[in-house]
Design a protein around this motif. Structure first.
Motif, PDB file in Angstrom:
ATOM      1  N   ASP A  86       0.636  -0.784   0.373  1.00  0.00           N
ATOM      2  CA  ASP A  86      -0.183  -0.538   0.137  1.00  0.00           C
ATOM      3  C   ASP A  86       0.462   1.165  -0.132  1.00  0.00           C
ATOM      4  OD1 ASP A  86      -3.035  -0.399   0.247  1.00  0.00           O
ATOM      5  OD2 ASP A  86      -2.153  -1.753   1.850  1.00  0.00           O
ATOM      6  N   ALA A  87       1.817   0.924   0.423  1.00  0.00           N
ATOM      7  CA  ALA A  87       3.077   2.141   0.912  1.00  0.00           C
ATOM      8  C   ALA A  87       4.367   2.026   1.233  1.00  0.00           C
ATOM      9  CB  ALA A  87       1.998   3.405   1.692  1.00  0.00           C
ATOM     10  N   VAL A  88       5.221   2.931   1.715  1.00  0.00           N
ATOM     11  CA  VAL A  88       6.080   2.849   1.619  1.00  0.00           C
ATOM     12  C   VAL A  88       6.651   4.038   2.921  1.00  0.00           C
ATOM     13  CG1 VAL A  88       9.076   3.021   0.999  1.00  0.00           C
ATOM     14  CG2 VAL A  88       7.454   2.105  -0.418  1.00  0.00           C
ATOM     15  N   ILE A  89       7.097   3.700   3.917  1.00  0.00           N
ATOM     16  CA  ILE A  89       7.567   4.427   4.431  1.00  0.00           C
ATOM     17  C   ILE A  89       9.118   4.475   4.934  1.00  0.00           C
ATOM     18  CG2 ILE A  89       7.988   4.588   7.300  1.00  0.00           C
ATOM     19  CD1 ILE A  89       5.332   4.223   7.677  1.00  0.00           C
ATOM     20  N   VAL A  90       9.790   5.347   4.706  1.00  0.00           N
ATOM     21  CA  VAL A  90      11.518   5.476   4.569  1.00  0.00           C
ATOM     22  C   VAL A  90      11.899   6.067   6.153  1.00  0.00           C
ATOM     23  CG1 VAL A  90      13.462   6.411   3.603  1.00  0.00           C
ATOM     24  CG2 VAL A  90      11.328   5.808   2.215  1.00  0.00           C
ATOM     25  N   SER A  91      12.817   5.429   6.536  1.00  0.00           N
ATOM     26  CA  SER A  91      12.746   6.640   8.187  1.00  0.00           C
ATOM     27  C   SER A  91      14.349   6.283   8.212  1.00  0.00           C
ATOM     28  CB  SER A  91      12.444   4.999   9.061  1.00  0.00           C
ATOM     29  OG  SER A  91      12.970   3.887   9.329  1.00  0.00           O
ATOM     30  N   GLY A  92      14.002   7.972   7.276  1.00  0.00           N
ATOM     31  CA  GLY A  92      15.398   8.574   8.394  1.00  0.00           C
ATOM     32  C   GLY A  92      16.802   8.104   7.228  1.00  0.00           C
ATOM     33  N   ASP A  93      17.322   8.916   7.721  1.00  0.00           N
ATOM     34  CA  ASP A  93      18.665   9.307   6.955  1.00  0.00           C
ATOM     35  C   ASP A  93      18.248   8.418   5.425  1.00  0.00           C
ATOM     36  OD1 ASP A  93      19.804  10.046   8.703  1.00  0.00           O
ATOM     37  OD2 ASP A  93      21.257   8.635   9.098  1.00  0.00           O
ATOM     38  N   LEU A  94      17.755   9.529   4.754  1.00  0.00           N
ATOM     39  CA  LEU A  94      17.493   9.408   3.372  1.00  0.00           C
ATOM     40  C   LEU A  94      18.703   9.702   2.312  1.00  0.00           C
ATOM     41  CD1 LEU A  94      14.372   9.718   4.490  1.00  0.00           C
ATOM     42  CD2 LEU A  94      14.505  10.549   2.005  1.00  0.00           C
ATOM     43  N   SER A  95      19.290  10.754   3.121  1.00  0.00           N
ATOM     44  CA  SER A  95      20.173  11.385   2.483  1.00  0.00           C
ATOM     45  C   SER A  95      21.278  11.520   3.279  1.00  0.00           C
ATOM     46  CB  SER A  95      20.215  12.457   2.421  1.00  0.00           C
ATOM     47  OG  SER A  95      21.408  13.262   1.449  1.00  0.00           O
ATOM     48  N   ASP A  96      22.801  11.325   3.255  1.00  0.00           N
ATOM     49  CA  ASP A  96      23.881  11.482   3.961  1.00  0.00           C
ATOM     50  C   ASP A  96      24.633  12.616   4.005  1.00  0.00           C
ATOM     51  OD1 ASP A  96      25.818   9.951   5.294  1.00  0.00           O
ATOM     52  OD2 ASP A  96      27.372  10.777   4.597  1.00  0.00           O
ATOM     53  N   ASP A  97      24.566  13.629   3.115  1.00  0.00           N
ATOM     54  CA  ASP A  97      24.701  15.293   3.317  1.00  0.00           C
ATOM     55  C   ASP A  97      23.368  15.837   3.575  1.00  0.00           C
ATOM     56  OD1 ASP A  97      23.651  15.051   0.614  1.00  0.00           O
ATOM     57  OD2 ASP A  97      25.758  15.553  -0.090  1.00  0.00           O
ATOM     58  N   GLY A  98      22.257  15.598   3.170  1.00  0.00           N
ATOM     59  CA  GLY A  98      21.075  16.965   3.296  1.00  0.00           C
ATOM     60  C   GLY A  98      21.138  17.469   2.076  1.00  0.00           C
ATOM     61  N   SER A  99      21.868  16.963   1.165  1.00  0.00           N
ATOM     62  CA  SER A  99      21.549  18.317   0.313  1.00  0.00           C
ATOM     63  C   SER A  99      20.091  18.029  -1.240  1.00  0.00           C
ATOM     64  CB  SER A  99      22.515  17.577  -1.494  1.00  0.00           C
ATOM     65  OG  SER A  99      22.855  16.287  -1.428  1.00  0.00           O
ATOM     66  N   GLU A 100      20.009  19.113  -1.966  1.00  0.00           N
ATOM     67  CA  GLU A 100      19.040  18.678  -2.543  1.00  0.00           C
ATOM     68  C   GLU A 100      18.954  17.980  -3.831  1.00  0.00           C
ATOM     69  OE1 GLU A 100      16.424  21.237  -2.493  1.00  0.00           O
ATOM     70  OE2 GLU A 100      16.968  22.335  -1.303  1.00  0.00           O
ATOM     71  N   GLU A 101      20.301  17.531  -4.181  1.00  0.00           N
ATOM     72  CA  GLU A 101      20.712  16.826  -5.405  1.00  0.00           C
ATOM     73  C   GLU A 101      20.098  15.579  -4.687  1.00  0.00           C
ATOM     74  OE1 GLU A 101      23.435  15.546  -8.114  1.00  0.00           O
ATOM     75  OE2 GLU A 101      24.456  17.295  -7.113  1.00  0.00           O
ATOM     76  N   SER A 102      20.839  15.359  -3.508  1.00  0.00           N
ATOM     77  CA  SER A 102      20.762  13.402  -3.217  1.00  0.00           C
ATOM     78  C   SER A 102      19.308  13.424  -2.915  1.00  0.00           C
ATOM     79  CB  SER A 102      21.475  13.829  -1.695  1.00  0.00           C
ATOM     80  OG  SER A 102      20.396  14.344  -0.578  1.00  0.00           O
ATOM     81  N   TYR A 103      17.991  14.429  -2.562  1.00  0.00           N
ATOM     82  CA  TYR A 103      17.167  13.551  -2.369  1.00  0.00           C
ATOM     83  C   TYR A 103      16.304  13.369  -3.500  1.00  0.00           C
ATOM     84  CZ  TYR A 103      17.678  15.274   2.957  1.00  0.00           C
ATOM     85  OH  TYR A 103      17.881  15.345   4.134  1.00  0.00           O
ATOM     86  N   ALA A 104      16.846  14.278  -4.705  1.00  0.00           N
ATOM     87  CA  ALA A 104      16.729  14.404  -6.394  1.00  0.00           C
ATOM     88  C   ALA A 104      17.228  12.684  -6.841  1.00  0.00           C
ATOM     89  CB  ALA A 104      16.622  15.110  -7.034  1.00  0.00           C
ATOM     90  N   ARG A 105      17.912  12.149  -6.073  1.00  0.00           N
ATOM     91  CA  ARG A 105      18.616  11.616  -6.046  1.00  0.00           C
ATOM     92  C   ARG A 105      17.662  10.009  -5.816  1.00  0.00           C
ATOM     93  NH1 ARG A 105      24.532   9.339  -6.419  1.00  0.00           N
ATOM     94  NH2 ARG A 105      24.727   7.660  -8.000  1.00  0.00           N
ATOM     95  N   PHE A 106      17.328  10.167  -4.544  1.00  0.00           N
ATOM     96  CA  PHE A 106      16.578   9.592  -3.996  1.00  0.00           C
ATOM     97  C   PHE A 106      15.587   8.964  -4.407  1.00  0.00           C
ATOM     98  CE2 PHE A 106      13.464   8.346  -0.980  1.00  0.00           C
ATOM     99  CZ  PHE A 106      13.677   7.143  -0.092  1.00  0.00           C
ATOM    100  N   LYS A 107      14.365  10.114  -5.056  1.00  0.00           N
ATOM    101  CA  LYS A 107      13.300  10.255  -5.470  1.00  0.00           C
ATOM    102  C   LYS A 107      13.188   8.980  -6.522  1.00  0.00           C
ATOM    103  CE  LYS A 107      10.501  13.096  -5.136  1.00  0.00           C
ATOM    104  NZ  LYS A 107      10.011  14.648  -4.649  1.00  0.00           N
ATOM    105  N   ARG A 108      14.155   9.529  -7.447  1.00  0.00           N
ATOM    106  CA  ARG A 108      14.665   8.842  -9.081  1.00  0.00           C
ATOM    107  C   ARG A 108      14.589   7.612  -8.223  1.00  0.00           C
ATOM    108  NH1 ARG A 108      18.027  13.324 -10.263  1.00  0.00           N
ATOM    109  NH2 ARG A 108      19.505  11.495  -9.634  1.00  0.00           N
ATOM    110  N   LEU A 109      15.868   6.595  -7.538  1.00  0.00           N
ATOM    111  CA  LEU A 109      16.022   5.194  -7.687  1.00  0.00           C
ATOM    112  C   LEU A 109      15.317   4.795  -6.236  1.00  0.00           C
ATOM    113  CD1 LEU A 109      19.851   5.949  -5.527  1.00  0.00           C
ATOM    114  CD2 LEU A 109      19.113   5.184  -8.244  1.00  0.00           C
ATOM    115  N   LEU A 110      13.811   5.304  -5.977  1.00  0.00           N
ATOM    116  CA  LEU A 110      12.847   5.299  -5.640  1.00  0.00           C
ATOM    117  C   LEU A 110      11.244   5.039  -6.507  1.00  0.00           C
ATOM    118  CD1 LEU A 110      12.831   3.233  -2.515  1.00  0.00           C
ATOM    119  CD2 LEU A 110      11.174   5.746  -1.741  1.00  0.00           C
TER     120      LEU A 110
END
Length: 263
Positions: free
Chosen positions: A47-71
């Protein structure tokens, strides 16, 4: 039946970078996403995914955009909470449609038969976590609205001691306050967390609490006072939480073994 997939501690960085100069994190997450996709017909609807923190290692905009692409190949509703490596405002902007516009990144949603609650434990600039008075009040209100129904409560920092000394030193500072709030909940409640990069199960306030593994690394369970401080490079999986008149939590490994063989 309602099924929620928990992924945690992916520590994604911008392309071309490595965590601590040596840990590749995008490839393990890609392998895990591929593994989940390959067994969707076996494990049934999610039904859904929960991501329980430390999506990024450095908190950068680029890392979050990359995370979303990977998922993205999972094509599932995704709810996130911050870990100690995240930075609140870039994370808020990356997931603006599902996070509050100001204040702590706390949220409550209903998915199927489960009330999902996400709590913000982030203390920016520090490794430890704390539930602010605002967050504790939010939790109390969310539990009152759940009114005895099944609750899956997510936070990054474990509400228990792991026995990994250097991680417990940057654990949740006010776990007792959390216990006091959840102890009064009369329905089924399961707490899920990350941070310690391994799966552990505890009882907290009369309810089951468990941590999920990281796709890319782990910490050795080493009780020695002189245990070396640091992570181990190791692919691991995630956890599927199913509700069907009771909770069931199943670890999904990063790859399928050979077989099945008759026995």
């Amino acid at each position: 039946m309602t099924a929620i997939l928990q992924i945690t501690d992916t520590h994604i960085v911008a392309e071309g970078k490595l965590v601590s100069g040596q840990l590749e994190t995008a490839a393990p997450l890609t392998r895990l996403v591929d593994q989940i996709a390959s067994i969707r017909h076996q494990i049934g609807p999610i039904d859904a995914v929960i991501v329980s923190g430390d999506l990024s290692d450095d908190g950068s905009e680029e890392s979050y955009a990359r995370f979303k692409r990977l998922l993205a190949p999972l094509d599932l509703r995704t709810y996130v909470i911050p870990g100690n490596h995240d930075i609140r405002e870039p994370l808020r902007r990356a997931f603006a449609s599902d996070l509050p516009v100001a204040g702590p990144l706390n949220w409550a949603r209903k998915e199927g038969d489960i009330h999902l609650i996400g709590l913000d434990t982030l203390v920016e600039g520090h490794g430890h976590g704390t539930l602010s008075p605002e967050t504790l009040a939010f939790l109390g209100d969310a539990l009152a609205r759940a009114d005895g129904s099944a609750v899956l409560l997510a936070l990054h920092h474990p509400p228990f001691a792991s026995g990994i000394r250097f991680m417990d030193a940057i654990g949740l500072t006010n776990a007792q306050q959390l216990r006091d709030v959840v102890a009064g909940y009369k329905g089924e409640l399961r707490m899920v967390c990350g941070h310690i990069h391994s799966m552990m199960v505890h009882t907290v306030g009369g309810h089951t609490a468990l941590s999920a593994p990281s796709p890319c690394s782990t910490f050795a369970f080493d009780h020695r006072t002189d245990a070396p401080v640091g992570y181990l490079i190791q692919d691991d999986g995630c956890v599927l939480h199913r509700w069907d008149a009771g909770f069931q939590s199943i670890r999904i490994g990063p790859e399928a073994g050979s077989g099945p063989f008759p026995f």
